[in-house]
Design a protein around this motif. Structure first.
Motif, PDB file in Angstrom:
ATOM      1  N   ILE A  31       0.928  -1.322  -0.075  1.00 23.52           N
ATOM      2  CA  ILE A  31       0.057   0.001   0.055  1.00 23.52           C
ATOM      3  C   ILE A  31       0.899   1.274   0.052  1.00 23.52           C
ATOM      4  O   ILE A  31       0.705   2.082  -0.834  1.00 23.52           O
ATOM      5  N   ILE A  32       1.922   1.323   0.808  1.00 18.30           N
ATOM      6  CA  ILE A  32       2.938   2.387   0.972  1.00 18.30           C
ATOM      7  C   ILE A  32       3.521   2.479  -0.300  1.00 18.30           C
ATOM      8  O   ILE A  32       3.717   3.651  -1.011  1.00 18.30           O
ATOM      9  N   SER A  51      -2.326  11.763   9.534  1.00 19.33           N
ATOM     10  CA  SER A  51      -3.702  12.241   9.117  1.00 19.33           C
ATOM     11  C   SER A  51      -4.294  11.875   7.776  1.00 19.33           C
ATOM     12  O   SER A  51      -5.401  11.698   7.373  1.00 19.33           O
ATOM     13  N   THR A  52      -3.260  11.916   6.721  1.00 20.99           N
ATOM     14  CA  THR A  52      -3.587  11.781   5.507  1.00 20.99           C
ATOM     15  C   THR A  52      -3.998  10.259   5.459  1.00 20.99           C
ATOM     16  O   THR A  52      -5.083   9.896   4.697  1.00 20.99           O
ATOM     17  N   PHE A  66      -7.440   5.833   4.240  1.00 25.36           N
ATOM     18  CA  PHE A  66      -7.577   4.277   4.244  1.00 25.36           C
ATOM     19  C   PHE A  66      -8.468   3.989   5.572  1.00 25.36           C
ATOM     20  O   PHE A  66      -8.895   2.796   5.863  1.00 25.36           O
ATOM     21  N   GLY A  67      -8.681   5.060   6.514  1.00 23.03           N
ATOM     22  CA  GLY A  67      -9.635   4.840   7.741  1.00 23.03           C
ATOM     23  C   GLY A  67      -8.646   4.099   8.958  1.00 23.03           C
ATOM     24  O   GLY A  67      -9.067   3.626  10.036  1.00 23.03           O
ATOM     25  N   LYS A  68      -7.531   3.972   8.858  1.00 20.90           N
ATOM     26  CA  LYS A  68      -6.547   3.162   9.732  1.00 20.90           C
ATOM     27  C   LYS A  68      -5.151   3.848   9.293  1.00 20.90           C
ATOM     28  O   LYS A  68      -4.951   4.483   8.496  1.00 20.90           O
ATOM     29  N   SER A  69      -4.399   3.741  10.688  1.00 22.30           N
ATOM     30  CA  SER A  69      -3.249   4.383  10.400  1.00 22.30           C
ATOM     31  C   SER A  69      -2.111   3.186   9.992  1.00 22.30           C
ATOM     32  O   SER A  69      -1.916   2.310  10.889  1.00 22.30           O
ATOM     33  N   ILE A  70      -1.686   3.080   8.954  1.00 18.21           N
ATOM     34  CA  ILE A  70      -0.747   2.202   8.564  1.00 18.21           C
ATOM     35  C   ILE A  70       0.662   2.533   8.943  1.00 18.21           C
ATOM     36  O   ILE A  70       1.423   1.555   9.388  1.00 18.21           O
ATOM     37  N   VAL A  71       1.027   3.600   9.151  1.00 20.12           N
ATOM     38  CA  VAL A  71       2.242   4.018   9.604  1.00 20.12           C
ATOM     39  C   VAL A  71       2.426   4.493  10.995  1.00 20.12           C
ATOM     40  O   VAL A  71       1.596   5.236  11.481  1.00 20.12           O
ATOM     41  N   SER A  72       3.341   3.926  11.770  1.00 21.10           N
ATOM     42  CA  SER A  72       3.498   4.333  13.243  1.00 21.10           C
ATOM     43  C   SER A  72       4.412   5.351  13.675  1.00 21.10           C
ATOM     44  O   SER A  72       4.308   6.049  14.543  1.00 21.10           O
ATOM     45  N   ASP A  73       5.448   5.498  12.684  1.00 27.13           N
ATOM     46  CA  ASP A  73       6.439   6.591  12.782  1.00 27.13           C
ATOM     47  C   ASP A  73       6.981   6.758  11.702  1.00 27.13           C
ATOM     48  O   ASP A  73       7.061   6.123  10.743  1.00 27.13           O
TER      49      ASP A  73
END
Length: 146
Positions: free
Chosen positions: A81-82, A124-125, A130-137
């Protein structure tokens, strides 16, 4: 006589053994439900990004910044996805950096502020998209300015 006895014994054995040969071995097993694997932290590296810094005074020397960004993923399976949205993520980072002046990037504290700003904007983007946070940092793997 022994030949007849062996022939009859073999016939009887074959008669009773044949159904077991085709029946399979033991009771049929129920198909097991696939249990999803636990998410593993993964990393995705965005290759070097280079951009000019904002220059309010036309007489000042032009400055640029070059950095390499690593994204810590909550689930390593989301790397695809990224990869698909990498141009969007680069644009976010370039927009943030392009609005900074040299004095706003030239210290360790500034570096951390920019990293946090990039992280918040990317999170936030992704949450909106996607409705979820894929990236944590967001990690800066290299950070050069001139």
């Amino acid at each position: 006589m022994i030949k007849n006895f062996l022939a009859v014994a073999f016939s009887i054995f074959t008669l009773f053994a044949t159904p077991y040969a085709y029946a399979g071995h033991g009771p049929k097993e129920e198909p097991k439900e696939e249990v999803p694997a636990e998410p593993e932290v993964g990393y995705y590296t965005i290759k070097e990004i280079t951009t000019n810094l904002a220059n309010l005074n036309p007489r000042d020397r032009l400055h640029y910044i070059q950095l390499k960004v690593g994204l810590m993923l909550e689930d390593s399976r989301d790397a695809a996805i990224i990869a698909d949205i990498e141009p969007l993520l680069k644009d976010i980072i370039l927009t943030i950096l392009g609005n900074k002046e040299f004095s706003q990037v030239a210290t360790n504290e500034a570096r951390e502020r920019i990293r946090v700003e990039c992280r918040e904007k990317i999170l936030s983007t992704l949450k909106d998209k996607f409705g979820k946070s894929i990236v944590s940092d967001v990690l800066f793997l290299s950070y050069l300015y001139q």
